[in-house]
Design a protein around this motif. Structure first.
Motif, PDB file in Angstrom:
ATOM      1  N   VAL A 116       0.842  -1.189   0.000  1.00 34.74           N
ATOM      2  CA  VAL A 116       0.000   0.000   0.000  1.00 34.74           C
ATOM      3  C   VAL A 116       0.881   1.243   0.000  1.00 34.74           C
ATOM      4  O   VAL A 116       2.080   1.181   0.297  1.00 34.74           O
ATOM      5  CB  VAL A 116      -0.942   0.042   1.233  1.00 34.74           C
ATOM      6  CG1 VAL A 116      -1.908  -1.126   1.204  1.00 34.74           C
ATOM      7  CG2 VAL A 116      -0.147   0.074   2.528  1.00 34.74           C
ATOM      8  N   VAL A 117       0.260   2.368  -0.318  1.00 36.85           N
ATOM      9  CA  VAL A 117       0.942   3.653  -0.270  1.00 36.85           C
ATOM     10  C   VAL A 117       0.096   4.604   0.547  1.00 36.85           C
ATOM     11  O   VAL A 117      -1.138   4.555   0.498  1.00 36.85           O
ATOM     12  CB  VAL A 117       1.181   4.210  -1.696  1.00 36.85           C
ATOM     13  CG1 VAL A 117      -0.135   4.387  -2.445  1.00 36.85           C
ATOM     14  CG2 VAL A 117       1.943   5.528  -1.649  1.00 36.85           C
ATOM     15  N   THR A 118       0.757   5.442   1.343  1.00 37.84           N
ATOM     16  CA  THR A 118       0.016   6.384   2.179  1.00 37.84           C
ATOM     17  C   THR A 118       0.739   7.717   2.264  1.00 37.84           C
ATOM     18  O   THR A 118       1.951   7.797   2.025  1.00 37.84           O
ATOM     19  CB  THR A 118      -0.220   5.799   3.595  1.00 37.84           C
ATOM     20  OG1 THR A 118      -1.162   6.601   4.292  1.00 37.84           O
ATOM     21  CG2 THR A 118       1.079   5.718   4.393  1.00 37.84           C
ATOM     22  N   ASP A 119      -0.015   8.729   2.589  1.00 30.77           N
ATOM     23  CA  ASP A 119       0.495  10.097   2.680  1.00 30.77           C
ATOM     24  C   ASP A 119       1.124  10.310   4.057  1.00 30.77           C
ATOM     25  O   ASP A 119       0.474  10.076   5.084  1.00 30.77           O
ATOM     26  CB  ASP A 119      -0.661  11.072   2.464  1.00 30.77           C
ATOM     27  CG  ASP A 119      -0.209  12.522   2.354  1.00 30.77           C
ATOM     28  OD1 ASP A 119       0.991  12.788   2.545  1.00 30.77           O
ATOM     29  OD2 ASP A 119      -1.065  13.378   2.076  1.00 30.77           O
ATOM     30  N   GLY A 120       2.390  10.727   4.087  1.00 33.78           N
ATOM     31  CA  GLY A 120       3.056  10.994   5.354  1.00 33.78           C
ATOM     32  C   GLY A 120       4.314  11.813   5.142  1.00 33.78           C
ATOM     33  O   GLY A 120       4.906  11.797   4.065  1.00 33.78           O
ATOM     34  N   ASP A 121       4.709  12.536   6.173  1.00 34.21           N
ATOM     35  CA  ASP A 121       5.872  13.419   6.113  1.00 34.21           C
ATOM     36  C   ASP A 121       6.874  12.973   7.170  1.00 34.21           C
ATOM     37  O   ASP A 121       6.559  12.932   8.371  1.00 34.21           O
ATOM     38  CB  ASP A 121       5.439  14.867   6.380  1.00 34.21           C
ATOM     39  CG  ASP A 121       6.530  15.888   6.105  1.00 34.21           C
ATOM     40  OD1 ASP A 121       7.721  15.566   6.328  1.00 34.21           O
ATOM     41  OD2 ASP A 121       6.192  17.009   5.679  1.00 34.21           O
ATOM     42  N   LEU A 122       8.070  12.631   6.735  1.00 34.46           N
ATOM     43  CA  LEU A 122       9.114  12.165   7.638  1.00 34.46           C
ATOM     44  C   LEU A 122       9.345  13.123   8.794  1.00 34.46           C
ATOM     45  O   LEU A 122       9.658  12.704   9.916  1.00 34.46           O
ATOM     46  CB  LEU A 122      10.420  11.965   6.851  1.00 34.46           C
ATOM     47  CG  LEU A 122      11.679  11.624   7.648  1.00 34.46           C
ATOM     48  CD1 LEU A 122      11.519  10.273   8.339  1.00 34.46           C
ATOM     49  CD2 LEU A 122      12.909  11.615   6.743  1.00 34.46           C
ATOM     50  N   ARG A 123       9.184  14.419   8.547  1.00 31.04           N
ATOM     51  CA  ARG A 123       9.461  15.427   9.576  1.00 31.04           C
ATOM     52  C   ARG A 123       8.435  15.407  10.704  1.00 31.04           C
ATOM     53  O   ARG A 123       8.631  16.084  11.719  1.00 31.04           O
ATOM     54  CB  ARG A 123       9.531  16.815   8.928  1.00 31.04           C
ATOM     55  CG  ARG A 123      10.698  16.975   7.952  1.00 31.04           C
ATOM     56  CD  ARG A 123      10.559  18.227   7.128  1.00 31.04           C
ATOM     57  NE  ARG A 123       9.353  18.180   6.296  1.00 31.04           N
ATOM     58  CZ  ARG A 123       8.942  19.186   5.525  1.00 31.04           C
ATOM     59  NH1 ARG A 123       9.634  20.310   5.486  1.00 31.04           N
ATOM     60  NH2 ARG A 123       7.843  19.064   4.789  1.00 31.04           N
TER      61      ARG A 123
END
Length: 262
Positions: A116-123
């Motif tokens: 799957v792919v999901t929206d996220g920000d490493l920061r």
């Protein structure tokens, strides 16, 4: 329609020979290549070492769960393809915050129930780890492979990248592994090129920070380094097709390391 500003995922796609890019991306890629000859080889070898790492994590370490943060645009031999070739039951979660990357990956992965792919920000590690898509796909009671390939050099010092990595690692269960690939400032023979390439990255995409090999190793502090430790891309478990960094100085500009959480 106005051409969008350059985007690092599309620039990488262009440097890898892909077609999902615009003129602004190609222009920045060409400027980076001017500053750093053989950058195309460097990008190709980043993908090659990622394949070797994933193969190690699945075949040797026995992991069946991988989280790839900052995955970029899909290319040949993606993480899920490498992992699931050896172990089809492997769960892979791609995390990115680029709408173009997310749309492209979702279309590609529509028929793959293990990926799957999901929206996220490493920061923002707390929000990233709390994401319901990720939590539904990854069992944090079992070891996980965390892939930070070519992304930490876009987290600037004032964004506290070490805190970010610690927050992620703290949530991983014992027996998990962390992979880091990071652009580095290398020897004096390439420092001028490195500085120019870094300036091009900052100018084109607004961020980009090369660090020393020791600073890259610090991301893995407290973990058990997998031999050969933190080394250049070409030195991490090379295969017969891996070029020498002695013959190609650009390959000295990235360090990689894999470490296990006790």
């Amino acid at each position: 329609m106005e051409t969008p500003p350059p985007n690092i995922a599309r620039v990488y796609d262009y440097l890898l020979g892909g077609k999902d890019n615009f003129e602004s991306d190609r222009a920045l890629g060409d400027r980076i290549a001017q500053a750093l000859p053989q950058v195309h080889l460097g990008v190709q070898q980043q993908r090659a070492v990622l394949r070797r790492v994933v193969d190690f994590l699945v075949r040797e370490a026995g992991l069946r769960q991988l989280i790839d943060i900052g995955s970029g645009l899909p290319t040949a031999e993606n993480v899920h393809q490498v992992a699931q070739r050896s172990a089809p039951e492997t769960h892979v979660v791609y995390v990115d915050n680029d709408p173009a990357v997310l749309a492209h990956a979702r279309a590609l992965l529509a028929d793959n129930k293990q990926t799957v792919v999901t929206d996220g920000d490493l920061r923002h590690p707390a929000e990233l780890l709390a994401d319901p898509v990720l939590r539904a796909h990854i069992d944090f009671e079992r070891p996980v492979g965390l892939l930070l390939c070519g992304i930490l050099h876009y987290v600037l010092d004032d964004e506290d990248p070490y805190r970010v990595v610690r927050a992620l690692v703290d949530e991983l269960p014992s027996g998990s592994y962390v992979f880091v690939h990071h652009l580095i400032t290398a020897g004096p023979e390439v420092d001028a090129d490195t500085a120019q390439a870094e300036a091009m990255l900052r100018q084109g995409v607004g961020r980009g920070q090369f660090r020393t090999s020791a600073e890259v190793a610090a991301f893995l502090d407290g973990l058990e380094l997998v031999p050969p430790g933190v080394v250049t891309v070409a030195e991490w478990r090379p295969d017969d097709e891996t070029p020498s960094h002695d013959a190609h100085p650009v390959l000295r500009l990235a360090a990689v390391g894999v470490a296990r959480k006790p």
